[in-house]
Design a protein around this motif. Structure first.
Motif, short mmCIF file in Angstrom:
data_model
loop_
_atom_site.label_atom_id
_atom_site.label_comp_id
_atom_site.label_asym_id
_atom_site.label_seq_id
_atom_site.Cartn_x
_atom_site.Cartn_y
_atom_site.Cartn_z
N GLY A 8 -14.83 8.89 9.31
CA GLY A 8 -13.54 7.72 10.08
C GLY A 8 -12.55 8.32 10.70
O GLY A 8 -12.54 8.36 11.57
N PRO A 9 -11.48 8.54 9.59
CA PRO A 9 -10.21 8.85 9.67
C PRO A 9 -10.03 10.44 10.48
O PRO A 9 -9.30 10.90 11.27
CB PRO A 9 -9.73 9.64 9.10
N MET A 10 -11.64 11.33 10.07
CA MET A 10 -11.74 12.71 10.93
C MET A 10 -11.92 12.97 12.02
O MET A 10 -12.05 13.17 13.58
CB MET A 10 -12.70 13.24 10.58
N THR A 11 -12.82 11.53 12.82
CA THR A 11 -13.33 11.09 14.33
C THR A 11 -12.12 10.25 15.57
O THR A 11 -12.20 10.80 16.07
CB THR A 11 -15.11 10.23 13.70
N PHE A 12 -11.81 9.57 14.59
CA PHE A 12 -10.96 8.51 15.65
C PHE A 12 -10.04 9.20 15.97
O PHE A 12 -9.73 9.19 17.13
CB PHE A 12 -10.97 7.33 14.93
N ASN A 48 -6.87 7.53 16.29
CA ASN A 48 -5.93 7.56 17.19
C ASN A 48 -4.48 7.02 16.68
O ASN A 48 -4.07 5.71 16.50
CB ASN A 48 -7.21 6.39 17.72
N ASP A 49 -4.38 7.96 16.64
CA ASP A 49 -2.73 8.34 15.28
C ASP A 49 -1.87 9.39 15.85
O ASP A 49 -2.23 9.74 17.30
CB ASP A 49 -3.24 8.06 13.63
N LEU A 50 -1.07 9.53 14.73
CA LEU A 50 -0.16 11.15 14.90
C LEU A 50 -1.29 11.92 15.61
O LEU A 50 -0.24 13.27 16.57
CB LEU A 50 0.59 11.40 14.56
N ARG A 51 -2.12 11.90 15.68
CA ARG A 51 -3.77 13.56 15.91
C ARG A 51 -3.14 13.55 17.73
O ARG A 51 -3.45 13.99 18.14
CB ARG A 51 -4.76 13.80 15.79
N GLN A 52 -3.42 11.85 18.34
CA GLN A 52 -3.15 11.76 19.25
C GLN A 52 -1.75 11.67 20.67
O GLN A 52 -1.88 12.05 21.68
CB GLN A 52 -3.78 10.75 20.22
N VAL A 105 -0.91 5.77 10.78
CA VAL A 105 -1.90 5.65 9.62
C VAL A 105 -2.43 4.13 10.20
O VAL A 105 -3.59 4.17 9.77
CB VAL A 105 -1.04 5.55 8.49
N ALA A 106 -1.51 3.14 9.71
CA ALA A 106 -2.30 1.93 9.99
C ALA A 106 -3.09 1.88 11.15
O ALA A 106 -4.35 1.21 11.13
CB ALA A 106 -1.43 0.84 10.14
N SER A 107 -3.00 2.41 12.32
CA SER A 107 -3.88 2.48 13.23
C SER A 107 -5.24 2.49 13.25
O SER A 107 -6.31 2.23 13.56
CB SER A 107 -3.35 3.10 14.41
N SER A 108 -4.84 4.01 12.55
CA SER A 108 -6.51 4.35 11.70
C SER A 108 -7.30 3.27 11.22
O SER A 108 -8.45 3.16 10.73
CB SER A 108 -6.81 5.86 11.81
N VAL A 109 -6.52 2.83 9.88
CA VAL A 109 -7.02 2.30 8.76
C VAL A 109 -7.63 0.61 9.14
O VAL A 109 -8.26 0.31 8.52
CB VAL A 109 -5.85 2.00 7.64
N ILE A 110 -6.82 -0.07 9.87
CA ILE A 110 -7.11 -1.18 9.90
C ILE A 110 -8.27 -1.84 10.99
O ILE A 110 -8.73 -2.18 10.04
CB ILE A 110 -5.89 -2.05 10.97
N LEU A 150 -8.81 5.46 -0.27
CA LEU A 150 -9.41 6.54 0.26
C LEU A 150 -8.58 6.63 1.51
O LEU A 150 -9.12 7.41 2.83
CB LEU A 150 -11.09 6.29 0.01
N ASP A 151 -9.20 5.50 2.92
CA ASP A 151 -8.90 5.37 3.87
C ASP A 151 -7.16 6.34 4.23
O ASP A 151 -7.51 6.80 5.18
CB ASP A 151 -9.41 4.11 4.54
N ALA A 152 -6.60 5.38 3.61
CA ALA A 152 -4.65 5.61 3.24
C ALA A 152 -4.68 7.01 3.67
O ALA A 152 -3.81 7.97 4.37
CB ALA A 152 -4.67 4.73 3.16
N THR A 153 -5.48 7.58 2.60
CA THR A 153 -4.98 9.24 1.98
C THR A 153 -5.39 10.09 3.35
O THR A 153 -5.31 11.21 3.49
CB THR A 153 -6.50 9.22 1.11
N SER A 154 -7.06 9.45 3.43
CA SER A 154 -7.20 10.34 4.62
C SER A 154 -7.11 10.86 5.54
O SER A 154 -6.82 11.84 6.50
CB SER A 154 -8.73 9.88 4.60
N ALA A 155 -6.71 9.09 6.48
CA ALA A 155 -5.89 9.33 7.03
C ALA A 155 -4.67 9.84 7.34
O ALA A 155 -3.89 10.70 8.10
CB ALA A 155 -5.41 7.73 7.87
N THR A 156 -3.94 9.93 6.09
CA THR A 156 -2.09 10.43 5.94
C THR A 156 -2.38 11.67 5.65
O THR A 156 -1.98 12.63 6.45
CB THR A 156 -2.23 9.95 4.40
N ILE A 157 -3.40 12.50 5.57
CA ILE A 157 -3.52 14.00 5.14
C ILE A 157 -4.24 14.73 6.95
O ILE A 157 -3.54 15.14 7.43
CB ILE A 157 -4.80 14.32 4.69
N GLY A 158 -4.54 13.37 7.35
CA GLY A 158 -5.08 14.34 8.97
C GLY A 158 -3.75 14.22 10.03
O GLY A 158 -3.83 14.94 10.45
#
Length: 603
Positions: free
Chosen positions: A407-411, A413-417, A440-445, A490-498
Motif C-alpha cells: 500500500g505505501p509503495m503504491t499510493f 499520497n504523501d511527501l512523494r507527491q 505519513v498519516a495521509s497514507s496510513v489512515i 507496519l504501515d507507519a514504518t513503511s510510509a515513513t521509509i518511503g
C-alpha cells in the motif's frame, strides 16, 4: 476490365500505404532503441538496465523445474472444458464493459505528432485504422510473449511458438473488437445524439445475464450439496453447457480455445475457428466508414493529458489536472475540512482527496493476484460452501497484510507527491516534524481503514468449522486485535521509509520520466527502489525483535512464562514505537534542512 483495374489499383495503393506505415513505425522503433542505448552511457541507467534484465529473466524467462512447472503433457483441466467456459464467461464480462460502460474512446487515441501529421494527410479513414493496427503490433507481440511464457508454467506439452501464435491471435482479436466497439459507439453518438450504448449490445448482455442467473438458481441445490469445491464448480459448469448460454459465449470460447489446447492437434483444430474470427473482426473494422476523426482527436488530447499527469507524478508533482485539461467529474471528499483546527489536518485532507481521485486504481492488479493466492492456498476445507468461505476469507486476510508493504509503495499520497512543492510546504505554520507526521498519516489512515475492513470481513465470512475444528468468537477477536495492534506500526514504518527516500533522493523520482518511456532500465530502477524500501522495512524489525528476546530471556528467570511473554510483547511495542518516533523526528529535521530550491529544480 475496369473492375479488374480498379481492384489492382486498390491493392497497389494499399501496399504503398502499408509500406509507408511500416517504414514510419520501424524508424520510430529504431530511433527509440538508439536513444535508450545512448542513455546506457550513464551509470544509473546502465545499472538499472542490468537489474531490469535480471528481473525480467528471473520472473519471466527463467526455466522452472518440472516439479514447479508440471510434467509435460499435463493439461491441468481435470474438470474437462469447464476452465475454458469459465474463462469465456469472464472474457465476455470484460468485453461487455467496452460496449456498456466505457467513457470516451481511448483505443482511438493517436500521439500528438500523429494527429499533427496524419490527420491532414490525404489518407482515408481505413488507412488511419491500418496505421493503428501496425503501431499496435509491437505491444501486442510483447504481451503475447508474456502470456505464452506464463501459460507454459503449468503445461509444457505445447511448443512455445504455438502458444505465442495463440496468444497473439487472442490479443489481436480483442484489440480489433475494442476498436470496432469504439467505432460503433462513435457512429451511434453522431447519428442519434444522446444515445450512449448500442441497443443490440444491451439486449445481448441482458439476455445472457438472465440466462446465467436462471441457470445458477436452478443449479443451486446441486451446488450447495456438493462434497467439495470441485464438485460445486462441476455443478455450476452444467449451466455453462446450456445451449442458449453456450451460443452467447461461443465467439469468446473460440478465441480462447487455442490458449487452452494441450496438444498440437487440438491447437490446430482450435485455430481453425480462431483465425476466421480474427479475419472477420479485421474486415468488420475496416469496412466501417465512421467519421471518427473528431473523437480520435479528443481521445488523443486525453491521452496526452494523462501522459503529462503521469510524468508529473513520477517527478514528484501532485498530478492535478490543469485548467485546460479534459473536464472530469469530481467526487466529494470523504470528510469535510473544518474551517478551524490543527493546520496539519488540512494536509491530511488534501492528500486523502488526491488518493480518492487516483490512487486506489493502481493497486487492483496486485490485489487480484494476492487474493487469488489466498484462494488457491485455502481450498479443500469441508463442503463446497465452507471451502468457498474459507477461500474468500483467506484472500481478504492475505490482501490486508500484504497492503502493509504494497500500500505505501503504491499510493504515495504523501511527501512523494509533494516533494516538488517543498518551498510551499515551508511556508505553512508547522514544524518539520508536524508536516512529516501529517504526510505519513495521509497514507496510513486510509490504508489502515482498508486493512481493518478486510480483516473484519474475513472474520465474518470464515465458517464456524474449518477442517473439523471449531472457530468461535475468541479466535476471531484475537485475529482482529492482533491486526489492529501490529498493522498500524507496519504501515507507519513503511510510509515513513518511503517519505524518507523521496526527501533524501528527490532526483530518483525523475529517472523514469524521460522522453521515450522508462524502458528496461526504468524497470530496474523501480526494482531497486522497491527492494530498498522492503529491506529498510525489514531492518526496522531487528531492534524490536532483539528487545523482545532480551526481555523474555531475563524475565523467564524470575517470572512465569506467561508473564515473560507479556513483558516481551510490551518490549516489542515500546521498542517499535520508540524507533518509529525517532525516525519521524529525524525525518522532520531532514525536511527542515533540505534545500527547497534544489528539490524544486528537479521538476
Amino acid at each position: 476490365r475496369l473492375s479488374t483495374f480498379a481492384f489492382v489499383g486498390h491493392v497497389v495503393s494499399l501496399v504503398i500505404v502499408f509500406g509507408a506505415f511500416v517504414f514510419l513505425v520501424g524508424t520510430t522503433l529504431r530511433n527509440r532503441l538508439f536513444q535508450r542505448l545512448r542513455r546506457l552511457r550513464h551509470p544509473r541507467y546502465l545499472i538499472g538496465f542490468l537489474i531490469g534484465i535480471a528481473y525480467i529473466w528471473g520472473v519471466f524467462l527463467r526455466p522452472y523445474p518440472a516439479s514447479v512447472a508440471g510434467p509435460p503433457g499435463r493439461s491441468g483441466l481435470a474438470l474437462g472444458d469447464l476452465p475454458l467456459r469459465l474463462a469465456s464467461l469472464g472474457l465476455t464480462l470484460f468485453v461487455a464493459r467496452w460496449w456498456l460502460f466505457e467513457s470516451g474512446t481511448p483505443v482511438l487515441a493517436f500521439a500528438p505528432s500523429e494527429v499533427q501529421f496524419l490527420f491532414p494527410a490525404p489518407l482515408r479513414r481505413r488507412d488511419l485504422l491500418t496505421y493503428k493496427l501496425v503501431t499496435a503490433q509491437m505491444q501486442l507481440l510483447i504481451s503475447a510473449a508474456v502470456v505464452a511464457i506464463f501459460s507454459a508454467r503449468w503445461d509444457q506439452s505445447m511448443p512455445m511458438a504455438l502458444r505465442l501464435v495463440a496468444a497473439w491471435v487472442l490479443l489481436m482479436t480483442l484489440y480489433l473488437h475494442h476498436l470496432g466497439a469504439s467505432l460503433v459507439r462513435v457512429g451511434i453518438t453522431q447519428t442519434r445524439p444522446g444515445t450512449k450504448r448500442p441497443l443490440l449490445a444491451v439486449a445481448v448482455v441482458v439476455v445472457g445475464a438472465t440466462i446465467l442467473l436462471v441457470g445458477l438458481a436452478r443449479a443451486w441445490p446441486t451446488m450447495s450439496g456438493a462434497a467439495d469445491l470441485r464438485g460445486g464448480l462441476a455443478a455450476a459448469g452444467v449451466v455453462l453447457h446450456g445451449a442458449a448460454l453456450a451460443t452467447v459465449l461461443w465467439p469468446f470460447r473460440a478465441a480462447l480455445a487455442p490458449m487452452f489446447a494441450s496438444a498440437p492437434a487440438a491447437w490446430a483444430r482450435a485455430v481453425a475457428f480462431a483465425v476466421p474470427l480474427l479475419v472477420a473482426h479485421y474486415v468488420w473494422v475496416l469496412r466501417m466508414n465512421v467519421p471518427f476523426e473528431e473523437a480520435a482527436a479528443d481521445a488523443s488530447a486525453a491521452l496526452a493529458h494523462r501522459i503529462r499527469v503521469m510524468r508529473q507524478r513520477m517527478l514528484g508533482g501532485t498530478g492535478v489536472e490543469p485548467r485546460n485539461g479534459p473536464v472530469t467529474r469530481r467526487r466529494a471528499a470523504w470528510f469535510a475540512l473544518p474551517s478551524s483546527g490543527q493546520p496539519s489536518v488540512a494536509i491530511v485532507w488534501k492528500n486523502i482527496v488526491a488518493l480518492q481521485r487516483r490512487g486506489w486504481r493502481s493497486i487492483w492488479p496486485a490485489a487480484v493476484f494476492i487474493v487469488a493466492m489466498g484462494v488457491a492456498s485455502s481450498t479443500g476445507h469441508g463442503s463446497w460452501t465452507d471451502s468457498a468461505a474459507v477461500a474468500v476469507a483467506a484472500g481478504a486476510a492475505w490482501l490486508a497484510w500484504a497492503l502493509a508493504i504494497l500500500g505505501p509503495m503504491t499510493f504515495q499520497n504523501d511527501l512523494r507527491q509533494d516533494v516538488a512543492y517543498l518551498a510551499v510546504l515551508r511556508t505553512y505554520p508547522l514544524s518539520g516534524v508536524r508536516i512529516v507526521v501529517a504526510e505519513v498519516a495521509s497514507s496510513v489512515i486510509p490504508l489502515l481503514v482498508a486493512q481493518l475492513g478486510l480483516i473484519t470481513f474475513a472474520c465474518i465470512v470464515c465458517p464456524a468449522r474449518v477442517s473439523g475444528q471449531e472457530i468461535g468468537l475468541a479466535p476471531r477477536f484475537a485475529v482482529f486485535g492482533l491486526s489492529a495492534l501490529v498493522l498500524p506500526g507496519l504501515d507507519a514504518t513503511s510510509a515513513t521509509i518511503g517519505n524518507a527516500m523521496a526527501l533524501l533522493f528527490p532526483t530518483a523520482r525523475a529517472l523514469g520520466a524521460t522522453v521515450g518511456g522508462a524502458g528496461t532500465e526504468g524497470v530496474g530502477q523501480i526494482v531497486v527502489a522497491r527492494l530498498a524500501s522492503v529491506l529498510a522495512s525489514l531492518a526496522t524489525l531487528l531492534l524490536p525483535a532483539g528487545a523482545a528476546a532480551g526481555v523474555y530471556w531475563i524475565a523467564q528467570r524470575v517470572a512465569p512464562p506467561s508473564i515473560a511473554a507479556l513483558l516481551a510483547v510490551a518490549a516489542v511495542v515500546v521498542a517499535y514505537g520508540g524507533q518509529l518516533y525517532g525516525l519521524i523526528r529525524w525525518l522532520g529535521r531532514v525536511f527542515e534542512r533540505t534545500d527547497a530550491v534544489a528539490v524544486s529544480a528537479v521538476d
